[in-house]
Write an enzyme that holds these catalytic residues in place. Structure first.
Site, mmCIF file in Angstrom:
data_model
loop_
_atom_site.group_PDB
_atom_site.id
_atom_site.type_symbol
_atom_site.label_atom_id
_atom_site.label_comp_id
_atom_site.label_asym_id
_atom_site.label_seq_id
_atom_site.Cartn_x
_atom_site.Cartn_y
_atom_site.Cartn_z
ATOM 1 N N LEU A 235 0.814 -1.210 0.000
ATOM 2 C CA LEU A 235 0.000 0.000 0.000
ATOM 3 C C LEU A 235 0.850 1.263 0.000
ATOM 4 O O LEU A 235 0.437 2.289 0.557
ATOM 5 C CB LEU A 235 -0.914 -0.043 1.237
ATOM 6 N N ASP A 266 10.034 -4.370 -5.564
ATOM 7 C CA ASP A 266 11.030 -5.436 -5.755
ATOM 8 C C ASP A 266 11.805 -5.702 -4.467
ATOM 9 O O ASP A 266 12.136 -6.854 -4.159
ATOM 10 C CB ASP A 266 12.028 -5.056 -6.868
HETATM 11 N N1 ATP Z 1 6.335 6.503 0.464
HETATM 12 C C1 ATP Z 1 6.719 5.435 1.169
HETATM 13 N N2 ATP Z 1 7.166 5.549 2.443
HETATM 14 C C2 ATP Z 1 7.567 4.481 3.154
HETATM 15 N N3 ATP Z 1 7.549 3.227 2.684
HETATM 16 C C3 ATP Z 1 7.128 3.041 1.420
HETATM 17 C C4 ATP Z 1 6.682 4.112 0.588
HETATM 18 N N4 ATP Z 1 6.341 3.618 -0.620
HETATM 19 C C5 ATP Z 1 6.549 2.288 -0.538
HETATM 20 N N5 ATP Z 1 7.016 1.927 0.668
HETATM 21 C C6 ATP Z 1 7.348 0.568 1.135
HETATM 22 O O1 ATP Z 1 7.555 -0.309 0.043
HETATM 23 C C7 ATP Z 1 6.551 -1.329 0.000
HETATM 24 C C8 ATP Z 1 6.146 -1.590 -1.432
HETATM 25 O O2 ATP Z 1 5.735 -0.371 -2.004
HETATM 26 P P1 ATP Z 1 4.541 -0.191 -3.029
HETATM 27 O O3 ATP Z 1 3.261 -0.548 -2.402
HETATM 28 O O4 ATP Z 1 4.694 1.174 -3.574
HETATM 29 O O5 ATP Z 1 4.914 -1.313 -4.094
HETATM 30 P P2 ATP Z 1 4.711 -1.292 -5.663
HETATM 31 O O6 ATP Z 1 3.499 -0.495 -5.996
HETATM 32 O O7 ATP Z 1 4.800 -2.683 -6.118
HETATM 33 O O8 ATP Z 1 5.993 -0.492 -6.105
HETATM 34 P P3 ATP Z 1 6.768 -0.470 -7.482
HETATM 35 O O9 ATP Z 1 6.523 0.902 -8.006
HETATM 36 O O10 ATP Z 1 8.174 -0.705 -7.067
HETATM 37 O O11 ATP Z 1 6.170 -1.565 -8.328
HETATM 38 C C9 ATP Z 1 5.422 -0.809 0.884
HETATM 39 O O12 ATP Z 1 4.684 -1.880 1.434
HETATM 40 C C10 ATP Z 1 6.194 -0.029 1.947
HETATM 41 O O13 ATP Z 1 6.755 -0.911 2.889
#
Ligand code: ATP
Ligand code: MG
Length: 320
Positions: A235, A266
Protein backbone atom coordinates in the site's frame (compact mmCIF):
# COMPACT_ATOMS: atom_id res chain seq x y z
CA UNK A 1 21.23 -29.20 -13.42
CA UNK A 2 23.07 -28.23 -10.24
CA UNK A 3 22.26 -24.77 -8.94
CA UNK A 4 25.26 -22.64 -8.16
CA UNK A 5 23.20 -20.19 -6.14
CA UNK A 6 22.87 -22.03 -2.84
CA UNK A 7 22.28 -19.85 0.21
CA UNK A 8 25.47 -19.51 2.25
CA UNK A 9 23.76 -21.00 5.30
CA UNK A 10 22.32 -23.98 3.43
CA UNK A 11 18.93 -22.28 3.23
CA UNK A 12 16.54 -23.11 0.41
CA UNK A 13 17.35 -21.96 -3.09
CA UNK A 14 15.75 -19.13 -5.01
CA UNK A 15 15.39 -18.70 -8.77
CA UNK A 16 14.18 -15.35 -10.12
CA UNK A 17 12.73 -14.95 -13.60
CA UNK A 18 12.75 -11.78 -15.75
CA UNK A 19 11.45 -12.02 -19.32
CA UNK A 20 11.36 -8.27 -19.91
CA UNK A 21 14.51 -6.84 -18.31
CA UNK A 22 15.54 -3.23 -18.91
CA UNK A 23 18.68 -1.20 -18.70
CA UNK A 24 17.56 1.53 -16.32
CA UNK A 25 19.16 4.84 -17.14
CA UNK A 26 18.63 7.60 -14.63
CA UNK A 27 19.68 11.21 -14.48
CA UNK A 28 18.54 14.63 -13.26
CA UNK A 29 17.74 17.96 -14.84
CA UNK A 30 16.58 21.30 -13.46
CA UNK A 31 13.22 21.40 -15.22
CA UNK A 32 11.51 19.12 -17.73
CA UNK A 33 10.00 21.18 -20.54
CA UNK A 34 9.24 20.75 -24.22
CA UNK A 35 11.18 22.02 -27.24
CA UNK A 36 14.41 22.89 -25.42
CA UNK A 37 17.37 20.62 -25.02
CA UNK A 38 17.32 19.43 -21.44
CA UNK A 39 20.85 19.45 -20.09
CA UNK A 40 21.15 16.58 -17.68
CA UNK A 41 23.58 15.78 -14.89
CA UNK A 42 25.55 12.61 -14.42
CA UNK A 43 23.80 9.41 -15.45
CA UNK A 44 23.60 6.06 -13.80
CA UNK A 45 22.86 2.72 -15.46
CA UNK A 46 21.38 -0.25 -13.60
CA UNK A 47 20.24 -3.68 -14.71
CA UNK A 48 16.52 -3.40 -13.89
CA UNK A 49 13.36 -5.46 -14.30
CA UNK A 50 11.43 -7.25 -11.57
CA UNK A 51 13.21 -10.58 -11.12
CA UNK A 52 16.72 -9.23 -11.58
CA UNK A 53 16.05 -6.45 -9.07
CA UNK A 54 14.80 -9.05 -6.61
CA UNK A 55 18.02 -11.06 -7.13
CA UNK A 56 20.15 -7.93 -6.66
CA UNK A 57 18.42 -7.05 -3.39
CA UNK A 58 18.76 -10.63 -2.13
CA UNK A 59 22.51 -10.34 -2.85
CA UNK A 60 22.71 -7.08 -0.89
CA UNK A 61 20.94 -8.65 2.05
CA UNK A 62 23.58 -11.36 2.20
CA UNK A 63 21.57 -14.11 0.47
CA UNK A 64 21.96 -15.82 -2.86
CA UNK A 65 19.67 -16.48 -5.77
CA UNK A 66 20.03 -17.26 -9.45
CA UNK A 67 18.63 -14.70 -11.90
CA UNK A 68 17.23 -16.14 -15.12
CA UNK A 69 16.65 -13.45 -17.74
CA UNK A 70 16.54 -12.79 -21.47
CA UNK A 71 19.16 -10.60 -23.14
CA UNK A 72 19.76 -9.49 -26.72
CA UNK A 73 21.67 -6.94 -28.79
CA UNK A 74 24.29 -4.48 -27.52
CA UNK A 75 22.01 -3.37 -24.67
CA UNK A 76 21.63 -7.01 -23.66
CA UNK A 77 25.42 -7.39 -23.61
CA UNK A 78 25.77 -4.34 -21.36
CA UNK A 79 22.97 -5.69 -19.19
CA UNK A 80 24.68 -9.06 -18.68
CA UNK A 81 27.92 -7.37 -17.73
CA UNK A 82 26.19 -5.18 -15.15
CA UNK A 83 24.52 -8.19 -13.54
CA UNK A 84 27.85 -10.00 -13.53
CA UNK A 85 29.57 -7.02 -11.91
CA UNK A 86 27.17 -7.32 -8.98
CA UNK A 87 28.13 -11.01 -8.67
CA UNK A 88 24.54 -12.17 -9.08
CA UNK A 89 24.65 -15.70 -10.55
CA UNK A 90 22.75 -15.67 -13.84
CA UNK A 91 21.19 -17.91 -16.47
CA UNK A 92 20.71 -16.06 -19.74
CA UNK A 93 18.30 -16.87 -22.55
CA UNK A 94 19.66 -15.12 -25.67
CA UNK A 95 17.06 -13.35 -27.80
CA UNK A 96 17.18 -11.80 -31.28
CA UNK A 97 15.73 -8.42 -30.27
CA UNK A 98 17.57 -5.83 -28.20
CA UNK A 99 17.05 -5.56 -24.46
CA UNK A 100 14.97 -2.44 -23.77
CA UNK A 101 16.04 0.68 -21.92
CA UNK A 102 14.02 2.67 -19.39
CA UNK A 103 14.68 6.30 -18.58
CA UNK A 104 14.13 8.04 -15.25
CA UNK A 105 14.58 11.77 -14.86
CA UNK A 106 14.56 13.57 -11.53
CA UNK A 107 13.43 17.19 -11.90
CA UNK A 108 15.50 18.95 -9.29
CA UNK A 109 13.49 22.21 -9.23
CA UNK A 110 10.29 20.42 -8.16
CA UNK A 111 11.42 17.08 -6.73
CA UNK A 112 9.19 15.37 -9.32
CA UNK A 113 10.30 12.17 -10.98
CA UNK A 114 9.53 11.23 -14.60
CA UNK A 115 9.70 7.56 -15.59
CA UNK A 116 9.72 6.59 -19.25
CA UNK A 117 9.12 2.87 -19.62
CA UNK A 118 9.69 1.31 -23.04
CA UNK A 119 7.84 -1.71 -24.34
CA UNK A 120 10.63 -4.24 -24.84
CA UNK A 121 11.55 -6.42 -27.83
CA UNK A 122 9.10 -8.99 -29.14
CA UNK A 123 9.96 -12.55 -28.13
CA UNK A 124 9.45 -15.38 -30.60
CA UNK A 125 7.66 -18.52 -29.47
CA UNK A 126 10.98 -20.40 -29.53
CA UNK A 127 12.46 -17.76 -27.21
CA UNK A 128 9.76 -17.80 -24.55
CA UNK A 129 9.57 -21.58 -24.72
CA UNK A 130 13.35 -21.63 -24.08
CA UNK A 131 12.72 -19.56 -20.94
CA UNK A 132 10.16 -22.10 -19.73
CA UNK A 133 12.46 -25.03 -20.58
CA UNK A 134 15.28 -23.45 -18.61
CA UNK A 135 12.93 -22.83 -15.68
CA UNK A 136 11.86 -26.50 -15.86
CA UNK A 137 15.50 -27.60 -15.71
CA UNK A 138 16.56 -25.30 -12.92
CA UNK A 139 13.56 -25.09 -10.58
CA UNK A 140 15.08 -25.51 -7.13
CA UNK A 141 13.23 -28.48 -5.61
CA UNK A 142 11.92 -27.44 -2.20
CA UNK A 143 12.91 -23.85 -3.01
CA UNK A 144 11.36 -20.70 -4.48
CA UNK A 145 10.72 -19.29 -7.94
CA UNK A 146 10.06 -15.54 -8.20
CA UNK A 147 8.31 -14.49 -11.43
CA UNK A 148 8.26 -10.73 -11.57
CA UNK A 149 7.71 -7.91 -14.01
CA UNK A 150 5.82 -7.22 -17.20
CA UNK A 151 5.66 -9.60 -20.15
CA UNK A 152 7.13 -8.32 -23.43
CA UNK A 153 5.21 -8.51 -26.72
CA UNK A 154 4.91 -12.04 -28.07
CA UNK A 155 4.75 -13.74 -24.67
CA UNK A 156 1.34 -15.27 -23.91
CA UNK A 157 -0.50 -13.96 -20.87
CA UNK A 158 -0.58 -17.41 -19.28
CA UNK A 159 3.24 -17.36 -19.09
CA UNK A 160 3.39 -16.90 -15.31
CA UNK A 161 0.60 -19.46 -14.90
CA UNK A 162 2.84 -21.93 -16.74
CA UNK A 163 5.77 -21.00 -14.50
CA UNK A 164 3.60 -21.54 -11.44
CA UNK A 165 2.61 -24.99 -12.73
CA UNK A 166 6.25 -25.92 -13.44
CA UNK A 167 7.24 -24.81 -9.96
CA UNK A 168 4.49 -26.84 -8.33
CA UNK A 169 5.26 -29.94 -10.42
CA UNK A 170 8.86 -29.71 -9.24
CA UNK A 171 8.12 -29.18 -5.58
CA UNK A 172 8.93 -25.44 -5.52
CA UNK A 173 6.92 -22.45 -4.36
CA UNK A 174 6.11 -19.73 -6.88
CA UNK A 175 5.89 -16.04 -5.98
CA UNK A 176 4.38 -13.69 -8.56
CA UNK A 177 4.54 -9.92 -8.98
CA UNK A 178 2.59 -9.04 -12.11
CA UNK A 179 -0.46 -7.12 -13.27
CA UNK A 180 -3.44 -7.42 -15.58
CA UNK A 181 -4.12 -10.68 -17.36
CA UNK A 182 -0.69 -12.18 -16.54
CA UNK A 183 -1.62 -11.81 -12.86
CA UNK A 184 -5.15 -13.09 -13.42
CA UNK A 185 -3.96 -16.23 -15.22
CA UNK A 186 -1.35 -16.95 -12.52
CA UNK A 187 -4.03 -16.66 -9.83
CA UNK A 188 -6.30 -19.06 -11.72
CA UNK A 189 -3.43 -21.54 -11.73
CA UNK A 190 -2.71 -20.99 -8.02
CA UNK A 191 0.53 -19.64 -6.56
CA UNK A 192 2.34 -19.63 -3.24
CA UNK A 193 2.44 -15.84 -2.91
CA UNK A 194 1.22 -12.92 -4.94
CA UNK A 195 2.27 -9.33 -4.31
CA UNK A 196 -0.24 -6.94 -5.79
CA UNK A 197 -0.20 -3.20 -5.24
CA UNK A 198 -3.61 -1.75 -4.38
CA UNK A 199 -4.13 -0.75 -8.00
CA UNK A 200 -3.30 -4.26 -9.23
CA UNK A 201 -5.57 -5.91 -6.67
CA UNK A 202 -8.44 -3.50 -7.40
CA UNK A 203 -8.11 -4.13 -11.12
CA UNK A 204 -8.18 -7.86 -10.53
CA UNK A 205 -11.12 -7.66 -8.12
CA UNK A 206 -12.98 -5.34 -10.49
CA UNK A 207 -13.83 -2.74 -7.82
CA UNK A 208 -12.28 0.40 -6.36
CA UNK A 209 -11.59 -1.16 -2.91
CA UNK A 210 -11.88 2.24 -1.28
CA UNK A 211 -12.07 1.26 2.36
CA UNK A 212 -9.29 -0.53 4.16
CA UNK A 213 -11.79 -3.26 5.07
CA UNK A 214 -12.59 -3.85 1.38
CA UNK A 215 -8.85 -4.09 0.66
CA UNK A 216 -8.23 -6.64 3.40
CA UNK A 217 -11.32 -8.62 2.35
CA UNK A 218 -10.18 -8.74 -1.29
CA UNK A 219 -6.75 -10.03 -0.23
CA UNK A 220 -8.32 -12.63 2.08
CA UNK A 221 -10.71 -13.72 -0.69
CA UNK A 222 -7.79 -14.73 -2.91
CA UNK A 223 -6.54 -16.97 -0.11
CA UNK A 224 -9.91 -18.56 0.67
CA UNK A 225 -10.57 -19.03 -3.05
CA UNK A 226 -7.36 -21.03 -3.43
CA UNK A 227 -5.60 -18.54 -5.74
CA UNK A 228 -2.65 -17.99 -3.37
CA UNK A 229 -1.44 -19.22 0.00
CA UNK A 230 -0.19 -15.72 0.80
CA UNK A 231 -1.33 -12.39 -0.55
CA UNK A 232 1.05 -9.54 0.22
CA UNK A 233 -0.90 -6.38 -0.58
CA UNK A 234 1.47 -3.43 -0.70
CA UNK A 235 0.00 0.00 0.00
CA UNK A 236 2.90 2.38 -0.65
CA UNK A 237 3.30 4.90 2.16
CA UNK A 238 0.46 3.15 4.04
CA UNK A 239 2.51 -0.04 4.46
CA UNK A 240 1.22 -3.49 3.61
CA UNK A 241 -1.09 -6.36 4.56
CA UNK A 242 -0.39 -10.08 4.49
CA UNK A 243 -3.34 -12.43 4.08
CA UNK A 244 -3.01 -16.17 4.67
CA UNK A 245 -5.07 -19.02 6.11
CA UNK A 246 -4.22 -17.72 9.56
CA UNK A 247 -5.78 -14.30 8.95
CA UNK A 248 -4.62 -10.85 7.84
CA UNK A 249 -1.56 -9.10 9.29
CA UNK A 250 -1.33 -5.34 8.82
CA UNK A 251 1.87 -3.31 9.11
CA UNK A 252 2.32 0.46 8.90
CA UNK A 253 5.62 1.75 7.60
CA UNK A 254 8.27 3.26 9.78
CA UNK A 255 8.70 6.94 9.01
CA UNK A 256 11.51 7.38 6.50
CA UNK A 257 12.71 10.22 4.29
CA UNK A 258 11.12 9.59 0.87
CA UNK A 259 13.68 10.17 -1.89
CA UNK A 260 12.57 7.85 -4.72
CA UNK A 261 9.99 5.07 -4.60
CA UNK A 262 11.49 3.20 -7.59
CA UNK A 263 12.24 -0.40 -6.63
CA UNK A 264 10.15 -0.49 -3.43
CA UNK A 265 8.02 -3.40 -4.64
CA UNK A 266 11.03 -5.44 -5.76
CA UNK A 267 12.84 -4.83 -2.47
CA UNK A 268 9.71 -5.94 -0.60
CA UNK A 269 9.56 -9.18 -2.59
CA UNK A 270 13.30 -9.86 -2.20
CA UNK A 271 13.30 -9.61 1.59
CA UNK A 272 10.15 -11.70 1.87
CA UNK A 273 11.42 -14.61 -0.22
CA UNK A 274 14.89 -14.47 1.35
CA UNK A 275 13.55 -14.77 4.89
CA UNK A 276 11.20 -17.59 3.87
CA UNK A 277 14.12 -19.39 2.19
CA UNK A 278 16.07 -18.97 5.41
CA UNK A 279 13.28 -20.82 7.20
CA UNK A 280 11.84 -17.82 9.04
CA UNK A 281 8.08 -17.64 9.77
CA UNK A 282 5.88 -15.72 7.35
CA UNK A 283 5.19 -12.92 9.85
CA UNK A 284 8.90 -12.27 10.19
CA UNK A 285 9.41 -12.40 6.42
CA UNK A 286 6.59 -9.87 6.08
CA UNK A 287 8.25 -7.48 8.55
CA UNK A 288 11.55 -7.73 6.69
CA UNK A 289 9.69 -7.09 3.44
CA UNK A 290 8.06 -3.90 4.70
CA UNK A 291 11.44 -2.78 6.07
CA UNK A 292 13.14 -3.42 2.71
CA UNK A 293 10.40 -1.61 0.76
CA UNK A 294 10.72 1.39 3.04
CA UNK A 295 14.53 1.28 2.88
CA UNK A 296 14.27 1.39 -0.93
CA UNK A 297 12.41 4.72 -0.88
CA UNK A 298 15.28 6.29 1.06
CA UNK A 299 17.73 5.87 -1.82
CA UNK A 300 17.84 8.13 -4.89
CA UNK A 301 16.52 7.32 -8.39
CA UNK A 302 16.80 3.64 -9.29
CA UNK A 303 19.19 2.82 -6.46
CA UNK A 304 18.13 -0.21 -4.42
CA UNK A 305 17.92 -0.48 -0.64
CA UNK A 306 20.95 -0.62 1.66
CA UNK A 307 21.32 -3.55 4.00
CA UNK A 308 21.98 -1.39 7.07
CA UNK A 309 18.72 0.54 6.53
CA UNK A 310 16.75 -2.69 6.10
CA UNK A 311 18.12 -4.18 9.30
CA UNK A 312 17.53 -1.01 11.29
CA UNK A 313 13.91 -0.69 10.08
CA UNK A 314 13.32 -4.41 10.63
CA UNK A 315 14.41 -4.01 14.25
CA UNK A 316 12.19 -0.91 14.61
CA UNK A 317 9.15 -2.81 13.32
CA UNK A 318 9.89 -5.74 15.61
CA UNK A 319 9.81 -3.54 18.68
CA UNK A 320 6.84 -1.45 17.48
N1 ATP B 1 6.34 6.50 0.46
C1 ATP B 1 6.72 5.43 1.17
N2 ATP B 1 7.17 5.55 2.44
C2 ATP B 1 7.57 4.48 3.15
N3 ATP B 1 7.55 3.23 2.68
C3 ATP B 1 7.13 3.04 1.42
C4 ATP B 1 6.68 4.11 0.59
N4 ATP B 1 6.34 3.62 -0.62
C5 ATP B 1 6.55 2.29 -0.54
N5 ATP B 1 7.02 1.93 0.67
C6 ATP B 1 7.35 0.57 1.14
O1 ATP B 1 7.56 -0.31 0.04
C7 ATP B 1 6.55 -1.33 0.00
C8 ATP B 1 6.15 -1.59 -1.43
O2 ATP B 1 5.73 -0.37 -2.00
P1 ATP B 1 4.54 -0.19 -3.03
O3 ATP B 1 3.26 -0.55 -2.40
O4 ATP B 1 4.69 1.17 -3.57
O5 ATP B 1 4.91 -1.31 -4.09
P2 ATP B 1 4.71 -1.29 -5.66
O6 ATP B 1 3.50 -0.50 -6.00
O7 ATP B 1 4.80 -2.68 -6.12
O8 ATP B 1 5.99 -0.49 -6.10
P3 ATP B 1 6.77 -0.47 -7.48
O9 ATP B 1 6.52 0.90 -8.01
O10 ATP B 1 8.17 -0.70 -7.07
O11 ATP B 1 6.17 -1.56 -8.33
C9 ATP B 1 5.42 -0.81 0.88
O12 ATP B 1 4.68 -1.88 1.43
C10 ATP B 1 6.19 -0.03 1.95
O13 ATP B 1 6.76 -0.91 2.89
MG1 MG C 1 4.98 -3.30 -8.15
Amino acid sequence: MAMEGAQPSGARQILTLTVNPALDISTATAKVESSHKLRCGASRVDPGGGGVNVARVIQRLGGRSVALFTAGGPTGEAYRRLVEAERVPSLVVPIRGSTRQNFTVDETSSGRQYRFVLEGPELSEAEWVSCLDLVAHTVPRGGYVVASGSLPPGVPDDFYARVARLARENGARCLVDASGSALGRALSEGVFLVKPSLRELAEHAGGALESEQDQMDAAAALVSGGSAEYVALTLGARGAALASSSGVLRLRVPSVPVVSTVGAGDSFMAAFVLRMAQGRPAGEAFRAAVAAGSAAVMTPATELCHRADVERLEAELRSA
